[in-house]
Design an enzyme around this catalytic site. Sequence first.
Site, short mmCIF file in Angstrom:
data_model
loop_
_atom_site.label_atom_id
_atom_site.label_comp_id
_atom_site.label_asym_id
_atom_site.label_seq_id
_atom_site.Cartn_x
_atom_site.Cartn_y
_atom_site.Cartn_z
CG ASP A 124 -6.24 -9.90 2.90
OD1 ASP A 124 -5.02 -9.93 2.65
OD2 ASP A 124 -6.92 -8.85 2.86
CE LYS B 162 -1.57 -13.99 -2.67
NZ LYS B 162 -1.91 -13.30 -1.42
NE ARG C 18 -3.87 -2.22 0.52
CZ ARG C 18 -3.67 -3.45 0.03
NH1 ARG C 18 -2.57 -3.72 -0.69
NH2 ARG C 18 -4.55 -4.41 0.23
P1 ADP Z 1 -3.91 -10.13 -4.03
O1 ADP Z 1 -5.15 -9.49 -3.44
O2 ADP Z 1 -3.02 -10.74 -3.01
O3 ADP Z 1 -3.24 -9.30 -5.07
P2 ADP Z 1 -5.28 -11.53 -6.17
O4 ADP Z 1 -5.91 -10.28 -6.67
O5 ADP Z 1 -4.40 -12.26 -7.09
O6 ADP Z 1 -4.48 -11.39 -4.80
O7 ADP Z 1 -6.47 -12.48 -5.71
C1 ADP Z 1 -6.29 -13.52 -4.80
C2 ADP Z 1 -7.02 -14.74 -5.27
O8 ADP Z 1 -8.41 -14.43 -5.45
C3 ADP Z 1 -6.56 -15.25 -6.61
O9 ADP Z 1 -5.44 -16.09 -6.48
C4 ADP Z 1 -7.79 -15.98 -7.11
O10 ADP Z 1 -7.82 -17.26 -6.52
C5 ADP Z 1 -8.92 -15.15 -6.54
N1 ADP Z 1 -9.41 -14.19 -7.55
C6 ADP Z 1 -9.14 -12.87 -7.65
N2 ADP Z 1 -9.77 -12.31 -8.70
C7 ADP Z 1 -10.46 -13.31 -9.30
C8 ADP Z 1 -11.35 -13.39 -10.43
N3 ADP Z 1 -11.63 -12.33 -11.19
N4 ADP Z 1 -11.88 -14.60 -10.74
C9 ADP Z 1 -11.61 -15.69 -9.98
N5 ADP Z 1 -10.80 -15.68 -8.91
C10 ADP Z 1 -10.22 -14.52 -8.57
#
Ligand code: ADP
Length: 318
Positions: free
Chosen positions: A269, A236, A178
């Site tokens: 999270d 991720k 952040r």
């Molecule tokens: P962070 O918040 O740590 O950046 P991500 O944005 O990659 O993590 O999201 C964490 C997890 O949430 C992903 O690994 C996935 O499993 C799930 N996720 C996030 N966005 C999507 C989406 N549009 N469709 C399906 N799963 C999602």
Amino acid sequence: MTDLVILGESMVELSQQEPGLFRQSFAGDVHSVAVYFKRLASQADRVRLMTAVGHDSASEGLIKALEEERIDTSLVFRHPSRQLGLYSVTTDKNGERSFSYWRSESAAREVMLLFREGTQSACDGAYSPCGLAPRPDMFFFSGISLAVLAPETRPAFWELVSNLRDQGTRIIFDPNYRPKLWPTPDHTRAEYARAFTSADLALPGIEDLTALYGVKDFTAACDLLAQFNIEELVIKDGPNGVYYRGPEERFLEPVSPIERVVDTTAAGDSFNGSYLAFRSRGLRPREAIARAAKVAGVVIQHRGALVERGRFAALLEE
Ligand code: ADP
């Protein structure tokens, strides 16, 4: 039984329902990790949130909310004068959310001072794992946890992390970057280098690594992180899958994209908390990742970080 300690900050959340009307709850990245871990781990597994609160009614409310989720509050320290941090979420007529924070003087910033005061009489070293007795199996912190620690208390934090690791606790880190919480990206990179070096397991999101290091895909992320010798990496990238690299295997686990994303708060999270829970239950990395992705998929189809407890289990079955 697994014993997980999570260090960081829970805040009061005020979420606008209509002009002038706000709904109050509690939230924070580590708060969500703790909740989803406890909901999905075996009953015997324990999670302790290590943080600081005040003596006011909001702080009492937080403790009650944690207890309702069966999160252990024995490491929630009481600050003599500070209170919980707070943030509000408002949504404009186009559905765009905006956040305002009041957290710069929160009690949680001084958790390391309170930890020392609260435990030093029983322990020889001021920042020894003895203050966390029994020594946890896992210790989780995020980039937000690091950012909010009063800078003069960070050496104490690193001392604790290093002592824990030496004694066999697995150190787990999610960068959760952040920018507004850091003076400059160079400060962040310096602290994160320590965090990655200390970590046995890191759970970064590609978006954070892009913002800080310019890496844009799993291969570049692995190349970047190779210098830190992290035993296990779980990277991720939203709907683009999760990359795992551990001592025995490496693979890309696809994620089924969610078409109607409502709110991505706590995607990462909820993934982290549930991944740790499924691993604690003995699942192999691939199975734990697949199931954690399913949990995150449910979470992002709901407003806010925490899916209502009563409905959560049923939603996971759907
Ligand atoms: P962070 O918040 O740590 O950046 P991500 O944005 O990659 O993590 O999201 C964490 C997890 O949430 C992903 O690994 C996935 O499993 C799930 N996720 C996030 N966005 C999507 C989406 N549009 N469709 C399906 N799963 C999602």
